[in-house]
Design a protein around this motif. Structure first.
Motif, PDB file in Angstrom:
ATOM      1  N   ASP A   1      43.180  52.474  69.144  1.00 10.12           N
ATOM      2  CA  ASP A   1      44.337  51.944  69.752  1.00 10.12           C
ATOM      3  C   ASP A   1      45.327  52.380  68.723  1.00 10.12           C
ATOM      4  OD1 ASP A   1      46.550  50.417  70.127  1.00 10.12           O
ATOM      5  OD2 ASP A   1      45.297  48.650  70.879  1.00 10.12           O
ATOM      6  N   ARG A   2      46.057  53.439  68.920  1.00  8.57           N
ATOM      7  CA  ARG A   2      47.078  53.928  68.033  1.00  8.57           C
ATOM      8  C   ARG A   2      48.275  53.019  67.750  1.00  8.57           C
ATOM      9  NH1 ARG A   2      47.563  59.115  65.845  1.00  8.57           N
ATOM     10  NH2 ARG A   2      48.828  58.910  63.883  1.00  8.57           N
ATOM     11  N   ALA A   3      48.680  52.303  68.836  1.00 10.98           N
ATOM     12  CA  ALA A   3      49.577  50.990  68.512  1.00 10.98           C
ATOM     13  C   ALA A   3      49.240  50.292  67.510  1.00 10.98           C
ATOM     14  CB  ALA A   3      50.067  50.488  69.927  1.00 10.98           C
ATOM     15  N   LEU A   4      47.870  49.719  67.581  1.00 10.13           N
ATOM     16  CA  LEU A   4      47.351  48.702  66.489  1.00 10.13           C
ATOM     17  C   LEU A   4      47.418  49.379  65.447  1.00 10.13           C
ATOM     18  CD1 LEU A   4      46.262  45.676  66.300  1.00 10.13           C
ATOM     19  CD2 LEU A   4      44.065  46.706  66.801  1.00 10.13           C
ATOM     20  N   TRP A   5      46.825  50.738  65.202  1.00 12.32           N
ATOM     21  CA  TRP A   5      46.777  51.497  63.939  1.00 12.32           C
ATOM     22  C   TRP A   5      48.101  51.479  63.361  1.00 12.32           C
ATOM     23  CZ3 TRP A   5      49.092  55.362  61.637  1.00 12.32           C
ATOM     24  CH2 TRP A   5      48.356  56.040  60.453  1.00 12.32           C
ATOM     25  N   GLN A   6      49.324  51.759  63.914  1.00 14.26           N
ATOM     26  CA  GLN A   6      50.466  51.645  63.468  1.00 14.26           C
ATOM     27  C   GLN A   6      51.018  50.359  63.100  1.00 14.26           C
ATOM     28  OE1 GLN A   6      52.292  54.704  63.319  1.00 14.26           O
ATOM     29  NE2 GLN A   6      53.690  53.536  61.695  1.00 14.26           N
ATOM     30  N   GLN A   7      50.856  49.321  63.550  1.00 11.84           N
ATOM     31  CA  GLN A   7      51.170  47.977  63.203  1.00 11.84           C
ATOM     32  C   GLN A   7      50.589  47.604  62.033  1.00 11.84           C
ATOM     33  OE1 GLN A   7      50.837  44.611  66.292  1.00 11.84           O
ATOM     34  NE2 GLN A   7      50.857  46.516  67.990  1.00 11.84           N
ATOM     35  N   MET A   8      49.134  47.916  61.951  1.00 15.61           N
ATOM     36  CA  MET A   8      48.446  47.541  60.642  1.00 15.61           C
ATOM     37  C   MET A   8      48.964  48.383  59.229  1.00 15.61           C
ATOM     38  SD  MET A   8      46.154  45.647  59.327  1.00 15.61           S
ATOM     39  CE  MET A   8      45.219  45.434  58.109  1.00 15.61           C
ATOM     40  N   HIS A   9      49.139  49.733  59.572  1.00 12.95           N
ATOM     41  CA  HIS A   9      49.843  50.400  58.477  1.00 12.95           C
ATOM     42  C   HIS A   9      51.299  50.119  58.174  1.00 12.95           C
ATOM     43  CE1 HIS A   9      45.893  52.778  59.151  1.00 12.95           C
ATOM     44  NE2 HIS A   9      46.216  53.265  58.101  1.00 12.95           N
ATOM     45  N   ASP A  10      51.903  49.770  59.158  1.00 11.51           N
ATOM     46  CA  ASP A  10      53.227  49.044  58.834  1.00 11.51           C
ATOM     47  C   ASP A  10      53.217  48.067  57.909  1.00 11.51           C
ATOM     48  OD1 ASP A  10      54.450  51.419  60.147  1.00 11.51           O
ATOM     49  OD2 ASP A  10      54.956  50.346  62.003  1.00 11.51           O
ATOM     50  N   LYS A  11      52.106  47.217  58.377  1.00  6.02           N
ATOM     51  CA  LYS A  11      51.970  45.813  57.426  1.00  6.02           C
ATOM     52  C   LYS A  11      51.728  46.258  56.045  1.00  6.02           C
ATOM     53  CE  LYS A  11      51.033  41.311  57.218  1.00  6.02           C
ATOM     54  NZ  LYS A  11      52.188  40.327  57.453  1.00  6.02           N
ATOM     55  N   LEU A  12      50.760  47.141  55.928  1.00  6.31           N
ATOM     56  CA  LEU A  12      50.286  47.484  54.376  1.00  6.31           C
ATOM     57  C   LEU A  12      51.342  48.164  53.684  1.00  6.31           C
ATOM     58  CD1 LEU A  12      46.795  48.908  55.396  1.00  6.31           C
ATOM     59  CD2 LEU A  12      47.287  46.778  54.196  1.00  6.31           C
ATOM     60  N   ALA A  13      52.310  48.929  54.506  1.00  2.00           N
ATOM     61  CA  ALA A  13      53.274  49.436  53.665  1.00  2.00           C
ATOM     62  C   ALA A  13      54.282  48.588  53.305  1.00  2.00           C
ATOM     63  CB  ALA A  13      53.985  50.482  54.746  1.00  2.00           C
ATOM     64  N   SER A  14      54.410  47.394  53.769  1.00  2.00           N
ATOM     65  CA  SER A  14      55.476  46.518  53.815  1.00  2.00           C
ATOM     66  C   SER A  14      55.003  45.778  52.580  1.00  2.00           C
ATOM     67  CB  SER A  14      55.647  45.155  54.880  1.00  2.00           C
ATOM     68  OG  SER A  14      54.503  44.515  55.119  1.00  2.00           O
ATOM     69  N   LEU A  15      53.811  45.884  51.983  1.00  2.00           N
ATOM     70  CA  LEU A  15      53.390  45.142  50.884  1.00  2.00           C
ATOM     71  C   LEU A  15      53.773  45.810  49.485  1.00  2.00           C
ATOM     72  CD1 LEU A  15      49.782  43.896  52.174  1.00  2.00           C
ATOM     73  CD2 LEU A  15      51.697  42.779  52.003  1.00  2.00           C
ATOM     74  N   ASP A  16      54.290  46.833  49.587  1.00  2.00           N
ATOM     75  CA  ASP A  16      54.712  47.547  48.434  1.00  2.00           C
ATOM     76  C   ASP A  16      53.747  47.990  47.596  1.00  2.00           C
ATOM     77  OD1 ASP A  16      56.435  49.139  46.797  1.00  2.00           O
ATOM     78  OD2 ASP A  16      56.995  47.224  45.505  1.00  2.00           O
ATOM     79  N   LEU A  17      52.648  48.548  47.966  1.00  3.14           N
ATOM     80  CA  LEU A  17      51.330  48.887  47.301  1.00  3.14           C
ATOM     81  C   LEU A  17      51.298  49.664  46.393  1.00  3.14           C
ATOM     82  CD1 LEU A  17      48.874  47.981  50.233  1.00  3.14           C
ATOM     83  CD2 LEU A  17      49.337  46.417  48.267  1.00  3.14           C
ATOM     84  N   HIS A  18      50.592  49.778  45.186  1.00  6.98           N
ATOM     85  CA  HIS A  18      50.298  50.918  44.448  1.00  6.98           C
ATOM     86  C   HIS A  18      48.863  51.219  44.272  1.00  6.98           C
ATOM     87  CE1 HIS A  18      53.776  48.395  42.637  1.00  6.98           C
ATOM     88  NE2 HIS A  18      54.156  49.451  42.815  1.00  6.98           N
ATOM     89  N   LEU A  19      48.049  50.462  44.673  1.00  8.01           N
ATOM     90  CA  LEU A  19      46.461  50.898  44.910  1.00  8.01           C
ATOM     91  C   LEU A  19      46.066  50.249  46.267  1.00  8.01           C
ATOM     92  CD1 LEU A  19      45.371  50.042  41.499  1.00  8.01           C
ATOM     93  CD2 LEU A  19      45.445  52.471  42.226  1.00  8.01           C
ATOM     94  N   LEU A  20      45.454  50.918  47.005  1.00 10.04           N
ATOM     95  CA  LEU A  20      44.811  50.429  48.281  1.00 10.04           C
ATOM     96  C   LEU A  20      43.340  50.732  48.348  1.00 10.04           C
ATOM     97  CD1 LEU A  20      45.046  48.884  50.893  1.00 10.04           C
ATOM     98  CD2 LEU A  20      45.920  50.982  51.919  1.00 10.04           C
ATOM     99  N   LEU A  21      42.455  49.681  48.654  1.00  6.57           N
ATOM    100  CA  LEU A  21      41.246  50.156  48.720  1.00  6.57           C
ATOM    101  C   LEU A  21      40.732  49.583  50.107  1.00  6.57           C
ATOM    102  CD1 LEU A  21      41.631  49.490  45.690  1.00  6.57           C
ATOM    103  CD2 LEU A  21      39.361  48.671  45.385  1.00  6.57           C
ATOM    104  N   ARG A  22      40.283  50.938  50.926  1.00  8.08           N
ATOM    105  CA  ARG A  22      39.993  50.660  52.062  1.00  8.08           C
ATOM    106  C   ARG A  22      38.630  50.776  52.717  1.00  8.08           C
ATOM    107  NH1 ARG A  22      44.286  52.416  55.493  1.00  8.08           N
ATOM    108  NH2 ARG A  22      42.891  51.985  57.239  1.00  8.08           N
ATOM    109  N   GLN A  23      38.204  49.870  53.768  1.00  5.73           N
ATOM    110  CA  GLN A  23      36.937  50.315  54.284  1.00  5.73           C
ATOM    111  C   GLN A  23      36.769  50.659  55.741  1.00  5.73           C
ATOM    112  OE1 GLN A  23      37.586  47.021  52.568  1.00  5.73           O
ATOM    113  NE2 GLN A  23      37.431  48.190  50.925  1.00  5.73           N
ATOM    114  N   GLU A  24      35.666  51.194  56.069  1.00  3.92           N
ATOM    115  CA  GLU A  24      35.710  51.751  57.535  1.00  3.92           C
ATOM    116  C   GLU A  24      36.704  52.551  57.933  1.00  3.92           C
ATOM    117  OE1 GLU A  24      34.601  48.631  60.491  1.00  3.92           O
ATOM    118  OE2 GLU A  24      33.569  47.429  59.112  1.00  3.92           O
TER     119      GLU A  24
END
Length: 300
Positions: free
Chosen positions: A17-40
């Motif tokens: 679901d590319r729209a859901l993928w985009q929403q989640m990545h926009d959410k992560l981008a809004s956190l101003d991250l310097h390290l991100l550990l991803r699974q799956e």
């Protein structure tokens, strides 16, 4: 300055679901991250690395996708420089971790790097999870000779992921362990419990005990112990009819010497985007810099 590190297990990493993928990545981008550990990270490298490249662009981070797209690690290239990778993570992994060492900008020439790893313990086997957790402890056992050759210095580690098991009980505010007989899904009872030496079946907390025995500390537990703020141990997965009550299965562990840099742990609600919430750790950069500049050591 605070350094923001997060773990995120996102059920739609494959981009179905590319729209859901985009929403989640926009959410992560809004956190101003310097390290991100991803699974799956399923299918992230399909179509000539399409989703992997898209994630880097949205996040503004450099990414490393691990073996079989099971896990991944992202870092802010303005803050961290990758200086090493660890592709041989052990023989037993169902979902191999992604581990690399990163040099923090602004540290002294002789500073040690920070080892960072994203992992995902096995879903259905407590035996496999215990073995995987034991292998994770190797990253807290990196002692390297200094430039003079007369001392070993310790490379501290930050590990985070989906543990598919529970923290040892006793921390105020931690979600209560499930009652085995109240889990409706009978296979899941086996997936999340083990038989103790007395023949009694117990909820699985052995990975947490293993990591903490090896000197890796749960940052959320640390904050509760030192500040009393129980929001740090909020559930990371919500209750459901088949699998039982709220639980804190997504956790971040660090070497003990890193604990003075821990400032906050937040559980970011991602309901509707993922079946896991995102755990955000905030580290004080000045303190972390001092720790890396002055690593613990022992005689060679």
């Amino acid at each position: 300055m605070l350094i923001n590190a997060a773990i995120c297990n996102f059920e739609n990493n494959g981009g179905g679901d590319r729209a859901l993928w985009q929403q989640m990545h926009d959410k992560l981008a809004s956190l101003d991250l310097h390290l991100l550990l991803r699974q799956e990270m399923w299918n992230a490298q399909d179509n000539d690395n399409e989703l992997a490249d898209a994630a880097e662009e949205v996040l503004g981070m450099a990414g490393l996708i691990g073996a079989e797209c099971c896990t991944a690690l992202y870092h802010d290239p303005n803050l961290f420089t990758a200086v090493g990778e660890f592709p041989k993570t052990g023989p037993m992994w169902v979902l191999p971790p992604t581990v690399r060492s990163l040099q923090l900008a602004g540290t002294a020439p002789g500073a040690v790097p920070l080892i960072v790893g994203s992992y995902h313990l096995n879903y259905c086997s407590t035996t496999t999870r215990l073995s995987e957790a034991e292998w994770l402890t190797k990253w807290n056992d990196k002692w390297v000779k200094d430039k003079h050759g007369d001392r070993y210095v310790h490379h501290p580690v930050l590990l985070g992921g989906d543990n598919n098991s529970y923290p040892v009980a006793g921390t105020p505010g931690d979600p209560a362990l499930p009652v085995l007989e109240e889990i409706r899904d009978e296979p899941h009872r086996v997936h999340r419990s083990y038989i103790g030496p007395d023949g009694v079946r117990r909820m699985d907390d052995r990975p947490d005990d293993t990591l903490r025995t090896a000197g890796l500390q749960d940052v959320a537990r640390h904050l509760v112990d030192t500040t009393g703020d129980t929001s740090a141990v909020a559930p990371t997965v919500d209750a459901c009819d088949t699998h039982g009550p709220d639980a804190r299965i997504d956790r971040i562990y660090v070497s003990k010497e890193l604990l003075p840099a821990v400032r906050a742990v937040e559980v970011i609600d991602t309901k509707g985007l993922s079946d896991h919430h995102t755990v955000l750790l905030r580290l004080d950069r000045d303190t972390l810099t001092d720790i890396l500049n002055n690593p613990i050591s022992r005689a060679a």
